[in-house]
Design an enzyme around this catalytic site. Structure first.
Site, PDB file in Angstrom:
ATOM      1  N   ARG A 112      10.927 -37.389 -40.572  1.00 50.28           N
ATOM      2  CA  ARG A 112      10.739 -37.999 -41.884  1.00 50.28           C
ATOM      3  C   ARG A 112      10.120 -39.384 -41.706  1.00 50.28           C
ATOM      4  NH1 ARG A 112      15.005 -39.617 -43.541  1.00 50.28           N
ATOM      5  NH2 ARG A 112      16.571 -38.769 -42.143  1.00 50.28           N
ATOM      6  N   TYR A 261       5.835 -31.779 -41.514  1.00 47.52           N
ATOM      7  CA  TYR A 261       7.206 -31.782 -40.999  1.00 47.52           C
ATOM      8  C   TYR A 261       8.201 -31.528 -42.147  1.00 47.52           C
ATOM      9  CZ  TYR A 261      11.751 -33.192 -39.626  1.00 47.52           C
ATOM     10  OH  TYR A 261      13.103 -33.173 -39.444  1.00 47.52           O
ATOM     11  N   LYS A 270      15.156 -32.824 -49.129  1.00 46.16           N
ATOM     12  CA  LYS A 270      15.490 -34.239 -49.323  1.00 46.16           C
ATOM     13  C   LYS A 270      14.898 -34.767 -50.627  1.00 46.16           C
ATOM     14  CE  LYS A 270      17.551 -34.230 -45.396  1.00 46.16           C
ATOM     15  NZ  LYS A 270      19.015 -34.242 -45.356  1.00 46.16           N
ATOM     16  N   HIS A 290      24.444 -36.072 -49.716  1.00 46.05           N
ATOM     17  CA  HIS A 290      24.055 -35.635 -48.368  1.00 46.05           C
ATOM     18  C   HIS A 290      25.319 -35.195 -47.637  1.00 46.05           C
ATOM     19  CE1 HIS A 290      21.739 -36.803 -44.433  1.00 46.05           C
ATOM     20  NE2 HIS A 290      21.622 -35.520 -44.702  1.00 46.05           N
ATOM     21  N   SER A 312      22.074 -38.263 -40.840  1.00 43.24           N
ATOM     22  CA  SER A 312      21.296 -37.208 -40.189  1.00 43.24           C
ATOM     23  C   SER A 312      21.615 -37.158 -38.691  1.00 43.24           C
ATOM     24  CB  SER A 312      19.800 -37.501 -40.355  1.00 43.24           C
ATOM     25  OG  SER A 312      19.514 -37.719 -41.710  1.00 43.24           O
ATOM     26  N   CYS A 314      24.265 -36.279 -37.035  1.00 42.37           N
ATOM     27  CA  CYS A 314      25.586 -36.741 -36.580  1.00 42.37           C
ATOM     28  C   CYS A 314      26.589 -35.595 -36.546  1.00 42.37           C
ATOM     29  CB  CYS A 314      26.122 -37.834 -37.495  1.00 42.37           C
ATOM     30  SG  CYS A 314      25.361 -39.421 -37.203  1.00 42.37           S
ATOM     31  N   ASP A 337      24.268 -29.463 -45.282  1.00 44.49           N
ATOM     32  CA  ASP A 337      23.476 -30.688 -45.453  1.00 44.49           C
ATOM     33  C   ASP A 337      23.584 -31.318 -46.841  1.00 44.49           C
ATOM     34  OD1 ASP A 337      21.678 -32.558 -44.209  1.00 44.49           O
ATOM     35  OD2 ASP A 337      20.053 -31.731 -45.404  1.00 44.49           O
ATOM     36  N   ARG A 429      13.821 -28.443 -34.586  1.00 46.47           N
ATOM     37  CA  ARG A 429      14.669 -27.812 -35.601  1.00 46.47           C
ATOM     38  C   ARG A 429      14.654 -26.299 -35.523  1.00 46.47           C
ATOM     39  NH1 ARG A 429      17.101 -31.546 -39.495  1.00 46.47           N
ATOM     40  NH2 ARG A 429      16.331 -33.555 -38.792  1.00 46.47           N
TER      41      ARG A 429
HETATM   42  C1  OXD Z   1      18.000 -35.008 -42.247  1.00 48.46           C
HETATM   43  C2  OXD Z   1      17.896 -33.544 -42.294  1.00 48.46           C
HETATM   44  O1  OXD Z   1      17.084 -35.677 -41.744  1.00 48.46           O
HETATM   45  O2  OXD Z   1      18.841 -32.905 -42.755  1.00 48.46           O
HETATM   46  O3  OXD Z   1      19.015 -35.515 -42.721  1.00 48.46           O
HETATM   47  O4  OXD Z   1      16.853 -32.996 -41.907  1.00 48.46           O
HETATM   48 MN    MN Z   2      20.327 -34.131 -43.634  1.00 43.46          MN
END
Ligand code: OXD
Ligand code: MN
Length: 647
Positions: A112, A261, A270, A290, A312, A314, A337, A429
């Site tokens: 991002r 991406y 998002k 989130h 993100s 974690c 998420d 990913r």
């Molecule tokens: C983030 C994702 O960046 O879920 O939080 O991709």
């Molecule tokens: Mn996320």
């Protein structure tokens, strides 16, 4: 890049989609439409509702594609797109698995891009608090609607020339749920179409809802037509130098240019579910967060649902799919998420996962850390920027013990891996259907949502922050969310490991002024009869002086969930500390844990550390939130300082 799918393939595909043709008559298939001689290669513009049609036609005029494909979400359509991406060199097959593919992006397009992400409102103050003079604001970027129009004018005209424009009708949340919302993404990227088909519900039922007049969020995306042609490499067109991601809450509109991406291009995630979603939620009185959602059943067979916000990368996916080590417990996954949550008429907070798939960070995922993810991702999955193995599979850091003997590895940039750099990009990913998760919750698509009894906040805190503590009340809980901090990760463009403020794990995703967001959260308690969830803070990542984790994490985190479960039932297993309630001595279930845990260190509250933490939070609030900080949050900060001083 021109599309080179053969005409016969299209014709046989179109004629094979009979259920679709019932909805969309085909007078335009293969014929020229009145709009600039555009071929409508699939679907019928005339069958779209007037609002949708106007939106699509406006963007045809703007982007000038050579053809338009209105997506139906079918298998046949997906096969066609996969074939096209293979031809274009965007993906490679992974013959070791069933229907899995590997995309390698341009190395300049891997995460991002927060610095190029803007919320566009007439009044800057609706978007971001005013930072202190001389301080750079970090709670989002604002742009005026005029500048947004200019940014679009400088990028979009003719950007799809010679290529196909795909129109993706999608639902965030189960189609028809009162908590769900519809979007239309217009894109020139087959990768985005295939990924959106996994991550959202795409297809005919959505078109039907739209035909009946449903509102929709407008999502325009283009990978762009780079001025620097070197930016087109390995079939991954993008325009990194001019990438921009724009949101216009007032018009429920998203415009994203230059990046393929996922976080920048799968606009349901998002951009819609969090940024635009949070502004809709504010208007309509609910919460777009989130957060993962999990169901946990205790040995007595009682089930509770918990939502948890971590920044993100974690470990949200790991927690959402956890295999509890505590005997008799069962965890089931609703989402990993995003949570959309609303109080129902009985005052119960209910949540849906608006997504339909997992776009999870691959490195670190293994049979040890997340066996359920490993059982999810090797079918029908689009991998991005992981490494490839010579036996037709994938590899990433964390899978060292699961490599078949003798295989060689090609890194995420397509070079033989020499072990001097990560094989997989740290933000690589998997994109997999949620329904494939072996522990997907039976109610994960319940249109009413699942009842939420606890909210967890957390992050990576190597120092000072105990394993778990509980907020004293709702205001204190909102303060804990506001004061969240975490070590930076690879999900965005930040460099190095620094402790960053990430309130509610939403810092990159707020759709409006964070001060107003805090008011919105605080106001949740102002409606009579609401059962507010209990709020907790967790930290699996505390280390000792030698840098070793003090807590084993993963399945052992069920011990923390057990304590939380019992606290929801108001069991007397908590004692007050300056930061909140922590488990009373011997009340965290450690039975059967093979390693010895230094509980004293794990729960210690070093006074100097915490006073510094209060100072840092105060400075953050004063520099970043200023006059928009609700009084109730400032009072919570003072109360915390006072409790620490009295300690
Ligand atoms: C983030 C994702 O960046 O879920 O939080 O991709
Ligand atoms: Mn996320």
């Amino acid at each position: 890049m021109p599309d080179v799918i053969e005409k016969e393939q299209y014709t046989s595909y179109v004629s094979s989609v009979s259920r679709y043709t019932k909805l969309l008559s085909q007078p335009n298939v293969g014929l020229y439409n009145h709009l600039r001689g555009i071929t409508i290669s699939h679907g019928d513009l005339h069958s779209l509702s007037p609002k949708v049609r106007t939106y699509v036609e406006e963007n045809i005029s703007l982007c000038e594609p050579s053809s338009v494909h209105i997506c139906d979400g079918s298998e046949a359509e997906n096969s066609l797109l996969l074939r096209l991406m293979l031809q274009q060199g965007t993906i490679k097959p992974l013959p070791k698995y069933d229907n899995c593919w590997l995309a390698q992006t341009n190395p300049a397009d891997v995460a991002r891009v927060e610095s190029r992400t803007f919320i566009c409102t007439d009044d800057r103050h609706d978007t971001i608090p005013t930072p202190k003079a001389g301080v750079k604001g970090t709670l989002g970027n604002w742009m005026s609607p005029e500048d947004m129009s200019n940014a679009i004018r400088h990028r979009f005209p003719g950007c799809m020339r010679g290529r196909t424009m795909y129109v993706i009708p999608f639902s965030m949340g189960p189609v028809g749920s009162p908590l769900s919302k519809i979007g239309i993404e217009i894109t020139d990227s087959p990768y985005v179409v295939s990924s959106m088909r996994i991550m959202t519900r795409v297809g005919v039922p959505v078109l039907q809802a739209l035909a009946q007049g449903a509102e929709f969020v407008k999502c325009l995306h283009s990978v762009g037509s780079p001025q620097n042609l070197e930016a087109v490499n390995h079939g991954w067109p993008c325009d990194p130098e001019r990438t921009i991601i724009l949101h216009r809450p007032e018009k429920n509109e998203i415009v994203s240019y230059g990046s393929g991406y996922g976080g920048n291009s799968l606009l349901g995630k998002k951009c819609f579910a969090l940024r635009i979603g949070s502004t809709i939620a504010k208007r309509e009185g609910w919460l777009a967060e989130h957060m993962l959602i999990l169901g946990i059943t205790n040995p007595a067979g009682r089930k509770r649902y918990i939502a948890a916000a971590f920044p993100s990368a974690c470990g949200k996916t790991n927690l959402a799919m956890m295999c509890p080590s505590l005997p008799g417990y069962k965890v089931e996954c609703v989402g990993d998420d995003i949570a959309w949550m609303k109080f129902d008429s009985n005052g119960q907070l209910r949540a849906i996962n608006p997504e339909n798939g997992f776009f999870g960070v691959a490195p670190g995922t293994s049979s040890k850390t997340n066996p359920n993810a490993m059982k999810t991702v090797f079918r029908n999955t689009l991998f991005t920027n992981v490494a490839a193995t010579s036996d037709g599979g994938v590899f990433w850091e964390g899978l060292e013990d699961e490599l078949a003997p003798g295989v060689t590895i090609t890194d995420w940039q397509g070079k033989p891996w020499d072990r001097s750099t990560p094989a997989a990009h740290p933000n690589s990913r998997f994109c997999s259907p949620a329904s494939q998760c072996p522990i997907i919750d039976p109610s994960w698509e319940d249109p009413e949502g699942v009842p939420i009894d606890a909210i967890l906040f957390g992050g990576r805190r190597p120092v000072g922050v105990p394993l778990v503590y509980e907020a004293y009340n709702w205001h204190h809980g909102v303060f804990i969310g506001a004061a969240m901090r975490s070590e930076s990760t690879a999900a965005a463009e930040h460099k190095g490991k620094i402790i960053m403020h990430d309130p509610f794990a939403m810092r990159p995703f707020f759709g409006y002024n964070f001060g107003h967001y805090l008011e919105h959260w605080l106001n949740m308690e102002n409606t009579f009869g609401r059962k507010l969830p209990k709020v907790f803070h967790v930290n699996w990542f505390r280390k000792d002086a030698q840098g070793k984790f003090l807590w084993p994490g993963f399945g052992e985190n069920s011990r923390v969930l057990d304590w939380i479960f019992r606290r929801i039932d108001n069991e007397e297993i908590a004692q007050p500390t300056p930061v909140g309630y922590v488990p009373k001595t011997d009340c965290l279930n450690l039975d059967g844990l093979s390693e010895t845990i230094n509980m004293t260190e794990l729960f210690s509250l070093p006074k100097d550390f915490w006073l510094q933490e209060v100072t840092d939070i105060e400075q953050y609030f004063s520099e970043q939130v200023g006059a928009d900080l609700p009084v109730a949050i400032a009072e919570e900060l003072s109360a915390l300082r006072q409790r620490l001083l009295n300690m």
